[in-house]
Structures are given as structure tokens and as C-alpha cells.
Motif scaffolding. Structure first.
Motif, PDB file in Angstrom:
ATOM      1  N   MET A 157       0.814  -1.208   0.000  1.00  0.00           N
ATOM      2  CA  MET A 157       0.000   0.000   0.000  1.00  0.00           C
ATOM      3  C   MET A 157       0.854   1.267   0.000  1.00  0.00           C
ATOM      4  O   MET A 157       0.496   2.282  -0.598  1.00  0.00           O
ATOM      5  N   LEU A 158       2.004   1.211   0.653  1.00  0.00           N
ATOM      6  CA  LEU A 158       2.878   2.374   0.729  1.00  0.00           C
ATOM      7  C   LEU A 158       3.714   2.568  -0.526  1.00  0.00           C
ATOM      8  O   LEU A 158       4.221   3.665  -0.779  1.00  0.00           O
ATOM      9  N   SER A 159       3.885   1.520  -1.313  1.00  0.00           N
ATOM     10  CA  SER A 159       4.819   1.574  -2.436  1.00  0.00           C
ATOM     11  C   SER A 159       4.316   2.505  -3.532  1.00  0.00           C
ATOM     12  O   SER A 159       3.113   2.607  -3.799  1.00  0.00           O
ATOM     13  N   LEU A 160       5.249   3.165  -4.186  1.00  0.00           N
ATOM     14  CA  LEU A 160       4.907   4.059  -5.287  1.00  0.00           C
ATOM     15  C   LEU A 160       4.233   3.334  -6.451  1.00  0.00           C
ATOM     16  O   LEU A 160       3.298   3.881  -7.057  1.00  0.00           O
ATOM     17  N   PRO A 161       4.659   2.114  -6.830  1.00  0.00           N
ATOM     18  CA  PRO A 161       3.967   1.436  -7.943  1.00  0.00           C
ATOM     19  C   PRO A 161       2.484   1.201  -7.686  1.00  0.00           C
ATOM     20  O   PRO A 161       1.653   1.426  -8.577  1.00  0.00           O
ATOM     21  N   GLN A 197       6.578   3.730 -13.527  1.00  0.00           N
ATOM     22  CA  GLN A 197       6.530   3.588 -12.079  1.00  0.00           C
ATOM     23  C   GLN A 197       5.571   2.494 -11.625  1.00  0.00           C
ATOM     24  O   GLN A 197       5.854   1.767 -10.675  1.00  0.00           O
ATOM     25  N   HIS A 198       4.455   2.347 -12.317  1.00  0.00           N
ATOM     26  CA  HIS A 198       3.463   1.359 -11.904  1.00  0.00           C
ATOM     27  C   HIS A 198       3.903  -0.072 -12.202  1.00  0.00           C
ATOM     28  O   HIS A 198       3.251  -1.015 -11.771  1.00  0.00           O
ATOM     29  N   GLN A 199       5.007  -0.253 -12.928  1.00  0.00           N
ATOM     30  CA  GLN A 199       5.476  -1.590 -13.295  1.00  0.00           C
ATOM     31  C   GLN A 199       6.671  -2.047 -12.460  1.00  0.00           C
ATOM     32  O   GLN A 199       7.334  -3.013 -12.814  1.00  0.00           O
ATOM     33  N   LEU A 200       6.941  -1.383 -11.346  1.00  0.00           N
ATOM     34  CA  LEU A 200       8.159  -1.634 -10.585  1.00  0.00           C
ATOM     35  C   LEU A 200       7.947  -2.507  -9.351  1.00  0.00           C
ATOM     36  O   LEU A 200       8.842  -2.616  -8.513  1.00  0.00           O
ATOM     37  N   LEU A 201       6.776  -3.122  -9.235  1.00  0.00           N
ATOM     38  CA  LEU A 201       6.501  -3.931  -8.043  1.00  0.00           C
ATOM     39  C   LEU A 201       7.475  -5.096  -7.892  1.00  0.00           C
ATOM     40  O   LEU A 201       7.701  -5.581  -6.780  1.00  0.00           O
ATOM     41  N   TRP A 202       8.032  -5.581  -8.998  1.00  0.00           N
ATOM     42  CA  TRP A 202       8.957  -6.712  -8.917  1.00  0.00           C
ATOM     43  C   TRP A 202      10.131  -6.407  -7.985  1.00  0.00           C
ATOM     44  O   TRP A 202      10.624  -7.291  -7.289  1.00  0.00           O
ATOM     45  N   VAL A 203      10.569  -5.150  -7.992  1.00  0.00           N
ATOM     46  CA  VAL A 203      11.735  -4.784  -7.175  1.00  0.00           C
ATOM     47  C   VAL A 203      11.403  -4.907  -5.696  1.00  0.00           C
ATOM     48  O   VAL A 203      12.253  -5.319  -4.887  1.00  0.00           O
ATOM     49  N   LEU A 204      10.173  -4.578  -5.313  1.00  0.00           N
ATOM     50  CA  LEU A 204       9.794  -4.659  -3.903  1.00  0.00           C
ATOM     51  C   LEU A 204       9.862  -6.090  -3.388  1.00  0.00           C
ATOM     52  O   LEU A 204      10.168  -6.326  -2.216  1.00  0.00           O
ATOM     53  N   LEU A 256      11.409   2.248  -3.052  1.00  0.00           N
ATOM     54  CA  LEU A 256      10.094   1.988  -3.669  1.00  0.00           C
ATOM     55  C   LEU A 256       8.961   2.761  -3.012  1.00  0.00           C
ATOM     56  O   LEU A 256       7.813   2.680  -3.476  1.00  0.00           O
ATOM     57  N   THR A 257       9.247   3.492  -1.929  1.00  0.00           N
ATOM     58  CA  THR A 257       8.174   4.215  -1.248  1.00  0.00           C
ATOM     59  C   THR A 257       8.392   5.720  -1.194  1.00  0.00           C
ATOM     60  O   THR A 257       7.435   6.471  -1.006  1.00  0.00           O
ATOM     61  N   LEU A 258       9.626   6.180  -1.356  1.00  0.00           N
ATOM     62  CA  LEU A 258       9.926   7.601  -1.219  1.00  0.00           C
ATOM     63  C   LEU A 258      10.420   8.180  -2.538  1.00  0.00           C
ATOM     64  O   LEU A 258      11.053   7.481  -3.330  1.00  0.00           O
TER      65      LEU A 258
END
Length: 681
Positions: free
Chosen positions: A143-147, A317-324, A349-351
Motif C-alpha cells: 500500500m505504501l509503495s509508489l507502484p 513507475q506502476h510496473q516496478l513492483l517486482w523490485v519490492l 520503492l516508497t519515497l
């Protein structure tokens, strides 16, 4: 790639420990629920036209979604694959408002499902506490992540491919079904096809073939239904690479975007990108296969996803969840190093990158590519521990001071926050200091939002209050000192100007650096006290905006640093928009200098060093008064928050490490003397 065995959580003894665990777990779920609710409110309150912007391609007359013509010819072009457009077509009969609500709550459900699947996919064995806390922590981080925040707002399908891959790897039985899910994910995000080699080289060849077949079938279906759009996407725009208005924008965290930001163009850039993409894919997939065979399947999925992020022509930015997902990798042999990698990934990934690194020209190549660097590090460089390593489950523990009761029986209030005697990880410490100071700047600037324009009267009223109190106490010496220095001691004015503008940060950072290198146990104690004092000061800035003497009209103070000012539009050069000139109470100029003095006096061994430690706060309080930047009572406020900072550190953690060690040694010596006396008797 065999599925990792999952066992149920190990039950522990009932009692107080179990009760505390239940309360903590409930608290974590509450945090996750609050973050989810906050996300929903933020999205639904966003004005029409600023949310679900990637779906605006579908909005027709009267706010009803429909598709006429090409997805990729509109000014705000659709950026997904033709198959993604085909999947979204059933929404074309929905009204815009209904779509907004449905999309938002549907995205929330996807995030919750993703968090639950991720928690169940953790490599085994895991502790009982980890198994209980993993799901709410995972959902909160998502929920906090930018993606995720970006996908909620813009109306993207980028959460779905990640969820499909995780379901295919961890939830679905049968290789064909697993491959079908991953193939469908690849139809939505083409670089997900990189999971097919991972499946093949880990023994799941049917799943690899199934994923390829599903991708081809889905793409062919979209081509049959939308031939013009398919030609535009796959041929004209080279798999969507040319759909972006500016692929060199910082939001494109791929190797292609990085090379464009470096100024490379044309055949040279294309050739270098292809070369780097092949190298990253080969090395990353090899590492992913190694960790999958080691039983760390979730880490292998994260590494492969990071490869997909890097080698895609455009990774928004919305495609970067893999990094988290890469936070699950364990790095470091020492317990003090274990949190460095997860914290780095979470912060990236959050700031915003501007909070991670200062605004300096030579840091721009790093700051503009922070997430890409994290993805490349996870894919190619970070030495994640294998499960066969003796340090995987039990890292070298940190050395703690022996627990000794404080002056009061209820101290320390947080017994688990034990005194660590070793120095913390340097990279993590520097990053946290930077993020903490950046947050301090933002809060300080926003503490009296609009003060310079609309709330200036409040700050000036508080200034008159402070001035009246000082006159009543006969300590209103600011005007006399200010004019005496300006009129009769020009050299002293120049000295105080230089001291005020130069030593505020240099001295505290120098003290922290010395303690980190030479006195690591004392460093943690001093750093905690400084952090608490700064947080308390922010409360003061927020509750009591105060005009300093130099910004009080009619009192005749001289601004020796910035010169004569127009109080309605003060000008401090580049600092005008970066600082809150009405954050005067308490004075952190004096507070931080007093902190330096206390630390030096307490820790120094020589009397002359202790005496020298008092010079800095003495010069600072003289400078802030002589330059007209603070009232005397501001310095009293600074001293108060510093004293409270040291007190909170003592109350929460107990006596500082050196005191604890000395007490422990004294206790051991007394015990030995008693034993010797008994033997003699």
C-alpha cells in the motif's frame, strides 16, 4: 522449479508472550487497514480528470466508456498491450463513476491477494512470529509503495501480472495451469516472458511451454480482434517502446531510459542497450535459477522480475513492483547488516528519490535511476545468502550491553530495545540520516503552511508575546546585543554571521562521525537523543509559529545575515522557498549545539576537551541573539527539547552503554569479592 514446501506455523507456549503476539498482530492488521482506507480515500477524492488517467482513452460522450478507433492514436495514448485493451473492453459499457469505484476497490482486492500470496511464499522454515506478521506487513508495504499508489491513480493493470506469476508459482497445481497464468501475465506485460527460461532451466518445461503457448494465443486473439492496434503496438512502436511521450523521463526506470538520460541516442544507444540487456538477462536468470534450486523460489521470482524491469524498453513507475519483492533476500553475516538491503529497497520503492539523495549535480545520475540501480543490484550483484549458509537463519548476533536496572524500577520502558555495543551498518545509517533530515525539512517547511503569506500575523503575534515575557523577566537583551555588535564591533558581526551560517550542521555531523568511528556504543545513545530532540522541536514549529526578532516590524532589529527585508516578501536567496523562517521556537541552532556540548562533556576524558565542548553552544547562543535570528527564550526552548531527548532515551532504553558496562563490571567484581570472602571464612 519445484514448489517450496510450506508448513503451518509452529505453535509456541501459551501465556503472556502469546497475548503480546496477538496484540501486535492485531495492531499490524489495523495499520494495513488504515493504509488501505487512506489509499481509497486519496483516490476517490482525486478530481475527475486527474485519476484513472490511463483509462481516459476509453472515455466517450456523457462519461461512458467506449472504444471507437485506435487505442494508440489518441493524444493520451493507451500504453498497455493490445491484449490488455481487449481485456478492458467489457468495461466499455460502464459509466465513468461506476468504473472509478469498481476499479479502486478491485485494485484494493488485488493488492490484498498479492500480499497474502507473498506471505505464504516465504522460504521455509520461518519462525512463528514471521508467519503471523508476514501478511499484514506485506500488505502495508504494498500500500505504501509508489507502484501501487500509481496504479490506483492512473488505472493500470500492472498489479495483475505480478499476481498471476505468484499464483502460477505458488498457488496453482499442475505445470500447464501454472504456465498458462504466467503466459497470460506476459500478454499484459511482455517482458514477463523471461519467466519461461526460468521455468525451463529449473525442470518445469511443460510450464515453460504452456506459458509460451498462452502468450502466443492471447496475442493472436488480440491481433484478430484489433489488427490495427496490434500492428501499431508490436511493429510500429516496437512492442510499445515508442508509446511514451518522453522515454527519457525519470519515470522510465529501465536501461533504455537511463541511457537516454545520459544523452545517448540513435544506433549507439540502441546497440549499447541491446548489449546491456542481454548481459543483465543472462546473469540475472542464472542467479534466479540458482536461488530457485536452493529453495528460495520467491527470491528467484523477484530477481527475474528485476531483470524484466531493467531490460524492458520502458518500465514506468506502476510496473516496478517486482523490485519490492526482492526484500525477501537475506544479505550479510552480521545481525546488524541484515536489515540494510530490505530498508534500501523499501525506501527506494516508497519515497521520492529526492528524499534519498541531496540535490547535488554530481549525484543526479544516481538519484535519477535509484529504482533501476536497486533492480540491477538485485538481479546481478547482491550476494543473497543460500539456505545452506550457516548465517542464513542465525546471523552473527550483535553484542549487547548487560541489562542493568535504571534509577527507577520502570526503566527501561522498552526492554527489547537493548543497548547494542557494536557500530551500526554505515550505509544504512547514512541513508536513514539523510531520509530523516529530508523528512525534517519537509515537516519544518509545512509546519506553518502559508505562514509567510497568510499566517504571518500569527507568527508576529507570537513574537510580541515572547518579547513581552522577556521584558517582564528582564532578559530582553536581543536589541542591545544586536545593535552593539553592528555598530561597535564589525569584526564580531562578521564572525557571528559566519558562525551562524556555517557551524550548525558541521559540528553535529563531525561529533556523530567521531562517535561512529571511535565510540560506536555511545554513538547509538547520542544519535537517539538527537533524534528525539529534533522530533520534539518539530512539534514546537507546528504548534507555535514564531517570528524571530529580525522579522518583527517596528522593533528595529537588524538582519545582519540577509540584510534589510521587506517583511511581506522576505528574500533569503535560494533559501526563500526551501526554509520556514518562522520556525524559531525552539531554536535547533542552539539545541543541536547544546547536544554537541553535552555529548563532549559526558564522553571526553580530558578536562580541557570538556571545557572546549562548552565553547560551541556558548558561541552559538551568542550568534543567534547577535544576528537577530532568535529570542533568548528560543534558546531556552532548544535546551528543553534536548534535555527531553536525553531523558526519553534514558527512559526507553535505560542507562547508556558505558554506564551499563561499568555497572556490570562493578557487579562482577563485587561478586568475586563476596565469593573470596566466603572461601576465606
Amino acid at each position: 522449479m519445484a514448489n517450496v514446501e510450506h508448513r503451518g506455523p509452529v505453535t509456541g507456549p501459551a501465556g503472556a508472550g502469546s497475548g503480546r503476539t496477538s496484540v501486535l498482530r492485531a495492531g499490524l492488521w489495523l495499520i494495513a487497514a488504515v493504509l488501505a482506507a487512506r489509499q481509497l480515500v486519496a483516490v476517490l477524492r482525486t478530481p475527475r480528470g486527474e485519476r484513472l488517467t490511463d483509462l481516459e482513452t476509453w472515455i466517450g460522450p456523457n462519461g461512458v466508456l467506449h472504444v471507437t478507433g485506435s487505442l494508440y492514436d489518441a493524444p493520451d495514448r493507451f500504453t498497455g498491450t493490445p491484449f490488455a485493451g481487449l481485456v478492458l473492453k467489457p468495461l466499455s459499457r460502464a459509466a465513468e463513476q461506476a468504473l472509478g469505484w469498481g476499479w479502486t476497490f478491485g485494485s484494493l482486492a488485488l493488492v490484498v491477494a498479492l500480499g497474502l500470496v507473498t506471505a505464504r511464499a516465504l522460504p521455509q522454515p520461518v519462525s512463528r512470529r514471521t508467519s503471523l506478521f508476514a501478511a499484514p506487513v506485506a500488505i502495508s508495504l504494498l500500500m505504501l509503495s509508489l507502484p501501487v499508489r500509481n496504479a490506483f491513480t492512473t488505472g493500470q493493470t500492472s498489479i495483475i501480472p505480478v499476481l498471476l506469476v505468484l499464483l502460477g508459482c505458488f498457488a496453482v497445481r499442475g505445470e500447464k495451469a501454472s504456465g498458462a497464468l504466467i503466459g497470460a501475465a506476459a500478454a499484459l506485460q511482455p517482458t514477463v516472458l523471461l519467466f519461461a527460461p526460468l521455468l525451463w532451466f529449473t525442470g518445469r518445461r511443460r510450464a515453460a511451454v504452456s506459458s509460451g503457448v498462452t502468450f502466443v494465443a492471447a496475442t493472436a486473439l488480440a491481433w484478430a480482434a484489433m489488427p490495427h492496434d496490434s500492428w501499431t503496438y508490436w511493429i510500429h512502436h516496437l512492442a510499445g517502446a515508442g508509446l511514451a511521450t518522453n522515454p527519457a523521463a525519470n519515470a522510465n526506470q529501465s536501461l533504455h531510459g537511463m541511457l537516454l538520460r545520459f544523452g545517448l541516442e540513435g544506433p549507439l544507444e540502441i546497440g549499447l542497450f541491446a548489449l546491456l540487456a542481454v548481459a543483465v538477462a543472462a546473469l540475472g536468470l542464472r542467479r534466479a535459477v540458482t536461488y530457485a534450486r536452493d529453495g528460495q523460489l520467491l527470491l528467484a521470482v523477484a530477481i527475474t522480475g528485476c531483470v524484466a524491469v531493467a531490460v524492458s524498453p520502458t518500465t514506468w513507475q506502476h510496473q516496478l513492483l517486482w523490485v519490492l519483492l526482492a526484500v525477501v533476500g537475506r544479505v550479510g553475516k552480521r545481525a546488524s547488516d541484515r536489515y540494510m538491503w530490505p530498508v534500501l529497497v523499501i525506501l527506494a520503492l516508497t519515497l521520492p528519490s529526492t528524499m534519498l539523495l541531496p540535490n547535488m549535480t554530481f549525484l543526479e545520475p544516481v538519484r535519477d535511476n535509484v529504482v533501476l540501480i536497486a533492480a540491477l543490484a538485485a538481479a546481478c550483484a547482491v550476494p543473497f545468502l543460500p539456505r545452506t549458509s550457516p548465517y542464513y537463519a542465525t546471523p552473527t548476533p550483535a553484542e549487547h550491553a548487560a541489562p542493568v536496572p535504571g534509577r527507577w524500577s520502570w526503566v527501561p520502558l522498552v526492554p527489547v530495545w537493548r543497548r547494542v555495543l557494536s557500530r551500526p551498518n554505515l550505509i544504512l545509517e547514512l541513508l536513514l540520516i539523510r531520509v530523516g533530515y529530508s523528512a525534517y525539512q519537509q515537516v519544518r517547511l509545512a509546519a506553518t503552511g502559508g505562514t509567510i503569506s497568510g499566517g504571518r500575523a500569527t507568527a508576529e503575534e507570537h513574537g510580541r508575546q515572547i518579547h513581552s515575557i522577556e521584558r517582564f523577566l528582564h532578559i530582553d537583551i536581543e536589541h542591545w546585543v544586536n545593535h552593539a555588535v553592528v555598530q561597535h564591533a564589525a569584526w564580531l558581526k562578521d564572525f557571528f554571521n559566519f558562525y551562524y551560517t556555517s557551524f550548525h550542521f558541521v559540528v553535529p555531523l563531525s561529533v556523530l562521525a567521531f562517535l561512529y568511528v571511535r565510540r560506536p556504543a555511545e554513538y547509538r545513545w547520542a544519535r537517539s537523543a538527537l533524534g528525539f530532540a529534533t522530533l520534539l522541536a518539530l512539534v514546537g514549529f507546528w504548534l507555535y509559529p514564531l517570528a524571530p526578532p529580525r522579522l518583527m516590524p517596528g522593533l528595529g532589529f537588524i538582519d545582519t545575515v540577509h540584510g534589510v527585508q521587506d517583511f511581506s516578501k522576505p528574500n533569503y536567496g535560494t533559501l526563500t522557498q526551501l526554509t520556514n523562517q518562522y520556525a524559531a521556537m525552539p531554536s535547533l541552532h542552539f539545541g543541536w549545539s547544546l547536544w554537541c556540548g553535552i555529548v563532549i562533556v559526558v564522553l571526553a576524558r580530558s578536562w580541557w576537551v570538556k571545557a572546549f565542548g562548552l565553547v560551541h553552544p556558548l558561541c552559538t547562543v551568542s550568534a543567534i541573539v547577535a544576528t537577530g535570528n532568535h529570542w533568548v527564550l528560543d534558546a531556552v526552548g532548544g535546551a528543553t527539547v534536548v534535555g527531553a531527548g536525553f531523558f526519553l532515551t534514558y527512559v526507553l532504553q535505560g542507562p547508556r552503554a558505558r554506564t551499563v558496562s561499568a555497572a556490570a563490571r562493578q557487579g562482577d567484581r563485587a561478586g568475586r569479592e563476596d565469593s573470596a570472602g566466603l572461601r576465606a571464612g
